[in-house]
Design a protein around this motif. Structure first.
Motif, PDB file in Angstrom:
ATOM      1  N   LYS A  26       6.734 -27.306 -45.791  1.00  0.00           N
ATOM      2  CA  LYS A  26       5.889 -26.646 -46.788  1.00  0.00           C
ATOM      3  C   LYS A  26       4.907 -27.608 -47.431  1.00  0.00           C
ATOM      4  CE  LYS A  26       8.696 -22.752 -48.253  1.00  0.00           C
ATOM      5  NZ  LYS A  26       9.311 -22.103 -49.420  1.00  0.00           N
ATOM      6  N   SER A  27       5.179 -28.907 -47.347  1.00  0.00           N
ATOM      7  CA  SER A  27       4.278 -29.870 -47.977  1.00  0.00           C
ATOM      8  C   SER A  27       3.155 -30.333 -47.041  1.00  0.00           C
ATOM      9  CB  SER A  27       5.083 -31.076 -48.483  1.00  0.00           C
ATOM     10  OG  SER A  27       5.638 -31.770 -47.390  1.00  0.00           O
ATOM     11  N   CYS A  29       0.495 -28.559 -45.859  1.00  0.00           N
ATOM     12  CA  CYS A  29      -0.785 -28.114 -46.428  1.00  0.00           C
ATOM     13  C   CYS A  29      -0.553 -26.801 -47.174  1.00  0.00           C
ATOM     14  CB  CYS A  29      -1.860 -27.961 -45.353  1.00  0.00           C
ATOM     15  SG  CYS A  29      -1.528 -26.657 -44.148  1.00  0.00           S
ATOM     16  N   LYS A  30      -1.553 -26.359 -47.922  1.00  0.00           N
ATOM     17  CA  LYS A  30      -1.427 -25.128 -48.699  1.00  0.00           C
ATOM     18  C   LYS A  30      -1.210 -23.912 -47.801  1.00  0.00           C
ATOM     19  CE  LYS A  30      -4.055 -26.635 -52.698  1.00  0.00           C
ATOM     20  NZ  LYS A  30      -5.246 -26.430 -53.517  1.00  0.00           N
ATOM     21  N   GLN A  31      -1.886 -23.895 -46.637  1.00  0.00           N
ATOM     22  CA  GLN A  31      -1.752 -22.764 -45.714  1.00  0.00           C
ATOM     23  C   GLN A  31      -0.307 -22.651 -45.208  1.00  0.00           C
ATOM     24  OE1 GLN A  31      -3.874 -23.060 -42.015  1.00  0.00           O
ATOM     25  NE2 GLN A  31      -3.668 -20.889 -41.573  1.00  0.00           N
ATOM     26  N   TRP A  32       0.299 -23.779 -44.834  1.00  0.00           N
ATOM     27  CA  TRP A  32       1.679 -23.755 -44.357  1.00  0.00           C
ATOM     28  C   TRP A  32       2.620 -23.349 -45.496  1.00  0.00           C
ATOM     29  CZ3 TRP A  32       3.979 -27.323 -40.188  1.00  0.00           C
ATOM     30  CH2 TRP A  32       3.213 -27.227 -39.017  1.00  0.00           C
ATOM     31  N   TYR A  33       2.376 -23.852 -46.693  1.00  0.00           N
ATOM     32  CA  TYR A  33       3.209 -23.482 -47.832  1.00  0.00           C
ATOM     33  C   TYR A  33       3.196 -21.958 -48.008  1.00  0.00           C
ATOM     34  CZ  TYR A  33       5.242 -23.208 -52.446  1.00  0.00           C
ATOM     35  OH  TYR A  33       6.062 -22.888 -53.516  1.00  0.00           O
ATOM     36  N   ALA A  34       2.005 -21.376 -47.961  1.00  0.00           N
ATOM     37  CA  ALA A  34       1.879 -19.924 -48.129  1.00  0.00           C
ATOM     38  C   ALA A  34       2.577 -19.176 -46.992  1.00  0.00           C
ATOM     39  CB  ALA A  34       0.407 -19.528 -48.206  1.00  0.00           C
ATOM     40  N   SER A  37       6.391 -19.291 -47.060  1.00  0.00           N
ATOM     41  CA  SER A  37       6.973 -18.643 -48.233  1.00  0.00           C
ATOM     42  C   SER A  37       6.943 -17.121 -48.137  1.00  0.00           C
ATOM     43  CB  SER A  37       6.220 -19.082 -49.499  1.00  0.00           C
ATOM     44  OG  SER A  37       6.323 -20.487 -49.652  1.00  0.00           O
TER      45      SER A  37
END
Length: 174
Positions: A26-27, A29-34, A37
């Motif tokens: 998840k850390s 990038c923002k796209q992977w985090y989203a 989740s």
């Protein structure tokens, strides 16, 4: 070599990783985090982790918590790993806790929903047909049986009408 589509990476590769590695991913990038989740990812990841070699049991005592692998052939537990509580548990509060991410939410409310008394209450967890994570809390207090369900999506408790029989009110009834 052609780039792999993000959907393939996330839903075909990352859903097969252990939960701890997913948390680390998840850390990236923002796209992977989203993406990691989303309810769809969590649902697929959980269904793939039901492989018997991945099954674990969480044992909680008064002061310690341990995670043990389930050995399917002998129906026994393997060696334990100690998990540290990220909170101070007191006042019989009911908490929803993810030991992998260490995130937790206190479910107790001022109107006494979510206060747990050992040997009187029962708690169950489930996911409903809308993929909403629920906590079922059955509590016995002074000859009265109360049944409440907490919805993670709505972040609130609701009362469930329940027909009681006299034997349900006994602390010895399981």
């Amino acid at each position: 070599m052609a780039d792999l589509p993000t959907h393939t990476i996330v839903f075909e590769i990352l859903t097969r990783l252990p939960a701890k590695d997913v948390g680390r991913s998840k850390s990236v990038c923002k796209q992977w985090y989203a993406l990691l989740s989303t309810r769809d990812f969590v649902r697929i990841h959980c269904s793939r982790s039901l492989v018997s070699s991945n099954q674990r049991v969480l044992l909680i005592d008064d002061l310690t918590c341990s995670v043990r692998p389930i050995i399917s052939k002998s129906n026994d537990y393997g060696p334990s790993s100690i998990v540290t509580f990220p909170f101070h548990h007191q006042n019989n509060d009911l908490l929803l806790w993810n030991p992998t991410t260490t995130a937790f939410k206190r479910l107790s409310t001022p109107d006494s929903h979510g206060f747990y008394i050992n040997n009187l209450d029962a708690v169950g967890l489930y996911v409903d047909t809308d993929d909403d994570y629920k906590v079922l809390h059955i509590k016995r207090r002074s000859g009265v049986l109360g049944v409440h369900v907490y919805s993670r999506e709505v972040d609130s408790w609701r009362n469930i009408p329940f027909i009681t029989r006299q034997e349900y009110l006994s602390p010895h009834f399981n």
